[in-house]
Structure formats: structure tokens, C-alpha cells
Enzyme design. Structure first.
Site, PDB file in Angstrom:
ATOM      1  CE  LYS A  50      -4.246   1.301   2.488  1.00 46.94           C
ATOM      2  NZ  LYS A  50      -4.947   1.094   3.767  1.00 46.94           N
TER       3      LYS A  50
HETATM    4  O1  G3P Z   1      -7.599   2.117   5.744  1.00 45.60           O
HETATM    5  C1  G3P Z   1      -7.944   3.310   5.127  1.00 45.60           C
HETATM    6  C2  G3P Z   1      -9.299   3.848   5.509  1.00 45.60           C
HETATM    7  O2  G3P Z   1     -10.284   2.856   5.409  1.00 45.60           O
HETATM    8  C3  G3P Z   1      -9.318   4.636   6.766  1.00 45.60           C
HETATM    9  O3  G3P Z   1     -10.620   4.928   7.220  1.00 45.60           O
HETATM   10  O4  G3P Z   1     -12.165   5.729   8.963  1.00 45.60           O
HETATM   11  O5  G3P Z   1      -9.699   6.204   9.192  1.00 45.60           O
HETATM   12  O6  G3P Z   1     -11.062   7.385   7.483  1.00 45.60           O
HETATM   13  P1  G3P Z   1     -10.897   6.126   8.278  1.00 45.60           P
END
Ligand code: G3P
Length: 214
Positions: A83
């Protein structure tokens, strides 16, 4: 639509895997930090449970550092997907790793041209963040529709992975919009199976039967 879990918590990953509906896992440095574990060791543990793609993010933000970490992560297991951030250096690393046959997931994508660029660079997955766009007053779903249209128009093979999903409405919208994959926290997976009429209906079935037959 494929379903990934967005966590570095091994117990949650095992529970989701046991449901038989889990296609992969995404992690990021914040999720690993929340667990307080060694990133490499935890990735190995995850790959021992899940055979689908497991996204392992690099910490470096320069090209050489990303390549070094990308190679290290890719050595952990064959289902590791490296990633990378959607930046100039990240795009260059995406192209180089993809040319070596290492799959990449381009993260922190917030507009459709970023998705166009990473597809051209050979990304396996692109991760547009819906919830974080909602957080700043945009409609995060717009980018999912836009990327879907761009990818379909030009026949890009990069998978559209909806990320930063906060609730089940996002999931319904992503499924209707044709996202290839959605990555979600464990609590959203649980809510995807829940409905009050399911609970009350089940309760009545069981109590009616017990009333009649003891
Ligand atoms: O892993 C990336 C993403 O899904 C992060 O989500 O909730 O931290 O914006 P969030």
C-alpha cells in the site's frame, strides 16, 4: 462486491474470516499503532489466517524508502499487496513494483484524477476515502461514481476499493455504485447482518414454539 476488513486486530480478522465472507484485509500505520504491535509480525499473523489480498502500507514517503519497504513487505507472504500513498513518489513506486509483479494498493485517494493516474501506473487497487470526504462537507460517494465511470470508459483493470467506510449506508451506496471492493471496520460488518425485524421475528418464532411445546 468483495468485502475486506479494515483493521489490524487479529481477533476481529479471525471472527470475520470465520463468517466465510471475507475476501481480504487492509491495514494502515494508524491501525497498527492502535494495536501497539510490530507491523511485520502482525502482517505475517494476518496472512496465516487470510489467503486473499492483505494490504501492507509503507511508512516511507520517498521513492527509495517506499521501494525498500515495499520489497520487505512483499517478502512476508505472497498475498501481500503493498500500500502506497497517492503522491508523485508513490506513483513512481507503484509503477516500478507493478512492473516487478508486486501488487499495489494506492491509498489516500480523494479525487478521480488521482485514480486515473494510479490505474495508468498499474495499480492493483485504488483506495478512495469516502468518510474523510464526508467529514469535510463533500459527498464522499461522488468520487466512487466518478472513478467507476472513468475506469469503465477506458477499461482500466485497477480494482475500485471503497475505503474510509463508516456505516451501512455507505455500503449500500457502494454496492449500487459498482465498487469492486469495500473495506470496512468490524463493527460495520456486524451491522450488515442486523435488522430489528430479524431480531424481533426470531424472538417470536422461538417463544411461540416454546409456548406450544415447552
Ligand atoms: O484504511 C484506510 C481507511 O479505510 C481509513 O478509514 O475511517 O480512518 O477514514 P478512516
Amino acid at each position: 462486491m468483495e468485502l475486506y476488513i479494515d483493521t489490524a486486530n487479529l481477533d476481529e480478522i479471525k471472527q470475520a474470516h470465520d463468517l466465510g465472507v471475507l475476501d481480504g484485509v487492509t491495514t494502515n500505520p494508524s491501525l497498527i499503532a492502535a494495536e501497539g504491535v510490530d507491523y511485520g509480525k502482525r502482517l505475517k499473523e494476518i496472512c496465516d489466517v487470510v489467503s486473499g489480498p492483505v494490504s501492507a502500507e509503507v511508512i516511507a514517503i520517498d521513492y527509495d524508502g517506499m521501494m525498500k519497504e515495499g520489497h520487505e513487505r512483499a517478502q512476508i507472504a505472497e498475498n501481500i499487496v503493498v500500500k502506497l500513498p497517492t503522491t508523485m513518489a508513490g506513483l513512481k513506486a507503484c509503477n516500478a513494483l507493478s512492473n516487478e509483479g508486486i501488487r499495489t494498493n494506492m491509498t489516500l485517494c480523494f479525487q478521480p484524477l488521482q485514480a486515473l493516474m494510479v490505474a495508468k501506473a498499474g495499480a492493483f487497487l485504488v483506495s478512495p476515502f469516502i468518510g474523510r470526504l464526508d467529514d469535510i462537507g463533500h459527498d464522499g460517494m461522488d468520487i466512487i461514481h466518478q472513478i467507476r465511470q472513468v475506469y469503465d470508459t477506458y477499461g482500466f483493470q485497477t480494482k475500485l476499493l471503497a475505503a474510509s467506510i463508516r456505516h451501512t449506508k455507505h455500503m449500500v451506496d457502494c454496492a449500487l455504485a459498482g465498487a469492486d471492493v469495500a473495506t470496512v471496520p468490524f463493527n460495520v460488518i456486524q451491522k450488515m447482518l442486523a435488522h430489528p425485524l430479524t431480531s424481533s421475528g426470531l424472538e417470536k418464532f422461538v417463544s411461540d414454539y416454546k409456548k406450544a411445546f415447552g
